[in-house]
Design an enzyme around this catalytic site. Structure first.
Site, PDB file in Angstrom:
ATOM      1  N   ARG A 171       1.086  -1.172   0.080  1.00  0.00           N
ATOM      2  CA  ARG A 171      -0.198  -0.365  -0.147  1.00  0.00           C
ATOM      3  C   ARG A 171       0.775   1.463   0.166  1.00  0.00           C
ATOM      4  O   ARG A 171       0.487   2.439   0.843  1.00  0.00           O
ATOM      5  CB  ARG A 171      -1.108   0.021   1.333  1.00  0.00           C
ATOM      6  CG  ARG A 171      -2.022  -0.856   1.167  1.00  0.00           C
ATOM      7  CD  ARG A 171      -3.345  -1.250   0.280  1.00  0.00           C
ATOM      8  NE  ARG A 171      -3.746  -2.316   0.450  1.00  0.00           N
ATOM      9  CZ  ARG A 171      -3.427  -3.177  -0.047  1.00  0.00           C
ATOM     10  NH1 ARG A 171      -2.330  -3.697  -0.834  1.00  0.00           N
ATOM     11  NH2 ARG A 171      -4.159  -4.426   0.619  1.00  0.00           N
ATOM     12  N   SER A 220     -10.350  -1.040   4.981  1.00  0.00           N
ATOM     13  CA  SER A 220      -9.721  -1.293   5.416  1.00  0.00           C
ATOM     14  C   SER A 220      -9.067   0.127   6.815  1.00  0.00           C
ATOM     15  O   SER A 220      -8.646   0.972   5.441  1.00  0.00           O
ATOM     16  CB  SER A 220      -8.299  -2.190   5.203  1.00  0.00           C
ATOM     17  OG  SER A 220      -8.765  -3.213   5.478  1.00  0.00           O
ATOM     18  N   GLU A 290      -4.080   3.351   6.597  1.00  0.00           N
ATOM     19  CA  GLU A 290      -3.952   3.026   5.048  1.00  0.00           C
ATOM     20  C   GLU A 290      -4.840   4.201   3.748  1.00  0.00           C
ATOM     21  O   GLU A 290      -4.403   4.761   2.931  1.00  0.00           O
ATOM     22  CB  GLU A 290      -4.550   2.141   4.363  1.00  0.00           C
ATOM     23  CG  GLU A 290      -4.704   1.166   3.264  1.00  0.00           C
ATOM     24  CD  GLU A 290      -5.160   0.152   2.690  1.00  0.00           C
ATOM     25  OE1 GLU A 290      -4.975  -0.824   3.566  1.00  0.00           O
ATOM     26  OE2 GLU A 290      -6.297   0.165   1.978  1.00  0.00           O
TER      27      GLU A 290
HETATM   28  C1  LIG Z   1     -15.192  -1.520   0.881  1.00  0.00           C
HETATM   29  C2  LIG Z   1     -13.910  -0.711   0.812  1.00  0.00           C
HETATM   30  C3  LIG Z   1     -13.855  -2.504   0.394  1.00  0.00           C
HETATM   31  C4  LIG Z   1     -11.683  -2.220   0.110  1.00  0.00           C
HETATM   32  N1  LIG Z   1     -11.453  -3.516  -0.172  1.00  0.00           N
HETATM   33  C5  LIG Z   1      -9.993  -2.784  -0.239  1.00  0.00           C
HETATM   34  C6  LIG Z   1      -8.879  -4.095  -0.915  1.00  0.00           C
HETATM   35  O1  LIG Z   1      -9.652  -5.064  -0.840  1.00  0.00           O
HETATM   36  N2  LIG Z   1      -7.282  -3.354  -1.046  1.00  0.00           N
HETATM   37  C7  LIG Z   1      -7.467  -2.634  -1.634  1.00  0.00           C
HETATM   38  O2  LIG Z   1      -6.195  -2.138  -2.036  1.00  0.00           O
HETATM   39  N3  LIG Z   1      -7.880  -0.915  -0.820  1.00  0.00           N
HETATM   40  C8  LIG Z   1      -9.176  -1.270  -0.903  1.00  0.00           C
HETATM   41  N4  LIG Z   1     -10.463  -0.657  -0.108  1.00  0.00           N
HETATM   42  C9  LIG Z   1      -9.785   1.467  -0.388  1.00  0.00           C
HETATM   43  C10 LIG Z   1      -9.991   1.963  -2.024  1.00  0.00           C
HETATM   44  O3  LIG Z   1     -11.004   0.673  -2.447  1.00  0.00           O
HETATM   45  C11 LIG Z   1      -8.579   1.728  -2.950  1.00  0.00           C
HETATM   46  O4  LIG Z   1      -7.241   2.009  -1.985  1.00  0.00           O
HETATM   47  C12 LIG Z   1      -8.771   1.946  -4.384  1.00  0.00           C
HETATM   48  O5  LIG Z   1      -7.657   2.013  -4.585  1.00  0.00           O
HETATM   49  C13 LIG Z   1      -8.704   3.862  -4.418  1.00  0.00           C
HETATM   50  O6  LIG Z   1      -9.027   3.671  -5.765  1.00  0.00           O
HETATM   51  P1  LIG Z   1     -10.194   5.354  -5.840  1.00  0.00           P
HETATM   52  O7  LIG Z   1     -10.062   6.280  -6.866  1.00  0.00           O
HETATM   53  O8  LIG Z   1     -11.050   5.051  -4.946  1.00  0.00           O
HETATM   54  O9  LIG Z   1      -9.010   6.578  -5.157  1.00  0.00           O
HETATM   55  P2  LIG Z   1      -9.661   7.754  -4.305  1.00  0.00           P
HETATM   56  O10 LIG Z   1      -9.597   7.122  -2.931  1.00  0.00           O
HETATM   57  O11 LIG Z   1      -9.950   9.023  -4.810  1.00  0.00           O
HETATM   58  O12 LIG Z   1      -7.666   8.514  -3.023  1.00  0.00           O
HETATM   59  C14 LIG Z   1      -6.665   7.864  -3.125  1.00  0.00           C
HETATM   60  C15 LIG Z   1      -5.395   8.473  -3.166  1.00  0.00           C
HETATM   61  O13 LIG Z   1      -4.988   7.941  -4.961  1.00  0.00           O
HETATM   62  C16 LIG Z   1      -5.006   9.820  -5.487  1.00  0.00           C
HETATM   63  N5  LIG Z   1      -5.292   9.225  -6.446  1.00  0.00           N
HETATM   64  C17 LIG Z   1      -6.651   8.843  -7.282  1.00  0.00           C
HETATM   65  N6  LIG Z   1      -6.179   8.805  -8.713  1.00  0.00           N
HETATM   66  C18 LIG Z   1      -5.149   9.006  -8.837  1.00  0.00           C
HETATM   67  C19 LIG Z   1      -4.607   9.393 -10.243  1.00  0.00           C
HETATM   68  N7  LIG Z   1      -5.451   9.273 -11.274  1.00  0.00           N
HETATM   69  N8  LIG Z   1      -3.197  10.420  -9.510  1.00  0.00           N
HETATM   70  C20 LIG Z   1      -1.908   9.937  -8.762  1.00  0.00           C
HETATM   71  N9  LIG Z   1      -2.900   9.552  -8.242  1.00  0.00           N
HETATM   72  C21 LIG Z   1      -3.825   9.738  -7.801  1.00  0.00           C
HETATM   73  C22 LIG Z   1      -5.548  10.434  -4.265  1.00  0.00           C
HETATM   74  O14 LIG Z   1      -5.394  12.046  -4.619  1.00  0.00           O
HETATM   75  C23 LIG Z   1      -5.614   9.620  -2.916  1.00  0.00           C
HETATM   76  O15 LIG Z   1      -4.691   9.884  -2.224  1.00  0.00           O
HETATM   77  C24 LIG Z   1     -11.723  -0.519  -0.180  1.00  0.00           C
HETATM   78  C25 LIG Z   1     -12.613   0.266  -0.030  1.00  0.00           C
HETATM   79  C26 LIG Z   1     -13.709   0.390   0.482  1.00  0.00           C
HETATM   80  C27 LIG Z   1     -14.357   1.355   0.308  1.00  0.00           C
END
Ligand SMILES: Cc1cc2nc3c(=O)[nH]c(=O)nc-3n(C[C@H](O)[C@H](O)[C@H](O)COP(=O)(O)OP(=O)(O)OC[C@H]3O[C@@H](n4cnc5c(N)ncnc54)[C@H](O)[C@@H]3O)c2cc1C
Length: 297
Positions: A171, A220, A290
Site C-alpha cells: 500500500r 480497511s 491506510e
Molecule cells: C468497501 C471497500 C473495500 C475495499 N477493499 C480494498 C481492498 O481489498 N484492497 C485495497 O487495496 N483497497 C481496498 N479499498 C480501498 C480503496 O478502494 C482503494 O485504495 C482504491 O485503490 C482507491 O481508489 P479510488 O479511485 O477510490 O481512489 P481515491 O480514494 O479517490 O484516492 C486515493 C488516493 O489516490 C490518489 N489518486 C487517485 N487517482 C489518482 C491518479 N489518477 N493519479 C495519482 N493519484 C491518484 C488520491 O489523490 C488519493 O491520495 C476498499 C474500499 C472500500 C470502500
C-alpha cells in the site's frame, strides 16, 4: 484565495462542490474548485492555465479518502467517468485509463481470457487510485501487473515512465518525481482462457461474509503491521462497536469504520485516533492509517 479559471471549461468546473458526494464515507467539505476533465487534452489545457500557486489534489472514486469537514483548498481533479478507455494491446497486454473502475478491468480481462485480474473486482476504486495505493485484494496486487504508466504534471506535461522507476511496497508507491499524477497504465497479464465471472462472484460473496460491504466505509482503515492483522489487534483491544458521533468500529470487521449516516469527518478522524492510541497502549503496536486524510478541519 479565489482560484482563477478560464471560462471555457463550462460545467466541467464546479465551485464549492461538496466532496461528501464523491467519497465512499460520504463525508468531506467542499473542493474550492472541482474539475472533471473531458479528456487528456482538456486536462492538460486546464493545468497549463492554472496559476502556479494553486494547490491541486486528485480524486478517483474517493474509496480511500477521509476529506476533512473544511474541504480542500485549490483544485480537485476528478477522474470519475473520464479517462476511462480500456483496450487490449496485444496477446497479454492491456491499457487502461486512470478513470477506469477496477471492477471493469476484472470483468473485461475475464472476457478476454486474461488473468489473474479477478482481484481488481474487490477494489471499489479507479485504476488511478489503485496505482497510487498499490491496491490489492485476494492475494493480487496492482503493481505486479504494471509495465509502464503515463503521467501528467502540474504544468500539463505528459510522460511515460517504466514501472521500475517507482519504489513500490505494501500500500505504498513512491514516485521518481513529486507532483505527477497517473493518466493510465499498461498492464500485463497471462492468458487464462476459461476464467469465469462466477469465480469473481464467489470471491465477492466470501468477502461479504466477513466485511460490512454495503455500509458507508473506506475499506480497511489501517494497514496491517508486519506479521499481524490490524483487525485482530483492534478487536483484542475491545473496540468493536466503539462509537464517536455517528461513526463506529464495525462489529463485523474491526478494521472497518462505519458512517451510520450523520458522521462528520471530525468524528471519523477522532475515532481513527482513538483506535490508534488504544491499540498502542494495549499492545505497543503503532498502527498506520491506510486511508488518506486530507483537507482542512
Ligand atoms: C468497501 C471497500 C473495500 C475495499 N477493499 C480494498 C481492498 O481489498 N484492497 C485495497 O487495496 N483497497 C481496498 N479499498 C480501498 C480503496 O478502494 C482503494 O485504495 C482504491 O485503490 C482507491 O481508489 P479510488 O479511485 O477510490 O481512489 P481515491 O480514494 O479517490 O484516492 C486515493 C488516493 O489516490 C490518489 N489518486 C487517485 N487517482 C489518482 C491518479 N489518477 N493519479 C495519482 N493519484 C491518484 C488520491 O489523490 C488519493 O491520495 C476498499 C474500499 C472500500 C470502500
Amino acid at each position: 484565495m479565489t482560484v482563477a479559471v478560464a471560462a471555457d471549461f463550462g460545467t466541467r468546473i464546479r465551485r464549492r462542490e461538496p466532496l461528501s458526494r464523491h467519497t465512499s464515507w460520504h463525508v468531506g467539505g467542499p473542493a474550492e474548485v472541482f474539475f472533471n476533465p473531458r479528456d487528456r487534452a482538456d486536462l492538460a489545457a486546464f493545468l497549463r492555465g492554472l496559476p502556479a500557486d494553486v494547490p491541486v489534489y486528485w480524486i478517483g472514486l474517493g474509496s480511500n479518502l477521509l476529506v476533512r469537514d473544511g474541504g480542500i483548498p485549490g483544485v480537485v481533479i476528478s477522474t470519475h467517468g473520464t479517462l476511462d478507455d480500456l483496450e487490449r494491446l496485444g496477446e497479454t497486454r492491456v491499457r487502461a485509463g486512470a478513470g477506469v473502475a477496477c471492477a471493469r478491468i476484472a470483468r473485461q480481462c475475464i472476457k478476454w481470457g486474461l488473468g489473474p485480474a479477478e482481484f481488481f473486482a474487490g477494489i471499489p476504486g479507479t485504476l488511478g487510485g489503485a496505482l497510487a495505493m498499490n491496491a490489492g485484494a485476494f492475494g493480487g496486487e496492482t503493481w505486479r501487473h504494471v509495465l509502464e504508466v503515463e503521467t501528467i504534471d502540474r504544468r500539463g506535461v505528459e510522460r511515460v515512465r517504466a514501472a521500475k522507476e517507482y519504489r513500490v511496497g505494501y500500500r505504498e508507491v513512491v514516485a521518481p518525481a513529486p507532483g505527477e499524477w497517473f493518466l493510465g497504465a499498461t498492464l500485463a497479464f497471462e492468458q487464462r482462457p476459461g476464467a469465469h465471472a462466477d469465480e469473481v462472484q464467489k470471491l465477492l460473496a466470501r468477502r461479504k461474509e466477513t466485511q460490512p460491504i454495503g455500509e458507508w466505509s473506506c475499506g480497511s482503515v489501517f494497514t496491517n503491521p508486519p506479521g499481524d492483522h490490524a483487525a485482530r489487534l483492534i478487536e483484542a483491544t475491545g473496540l468493536k462497536g466503539y462509537r464517536i458521533g455517528d461513526a463506529s468500529v464495525s462489529q463485523k470487521h474491526a478494521n472497518f469504520i462505519i458512517n451510520h449516516g450523520a458522521a462528520r469527518a471530525a468524528d471519523l478522524e477522532a475515532l481513527i485516533e482513538h483506535v490508534r492510541a488504544a491499540v498502542e497502549r494495549r499492545h505497543g503496536v503503532s498502527l498506520h492509517p491506510e486511508v488518506r486524510i486530507v483537507g482542512v478541519p
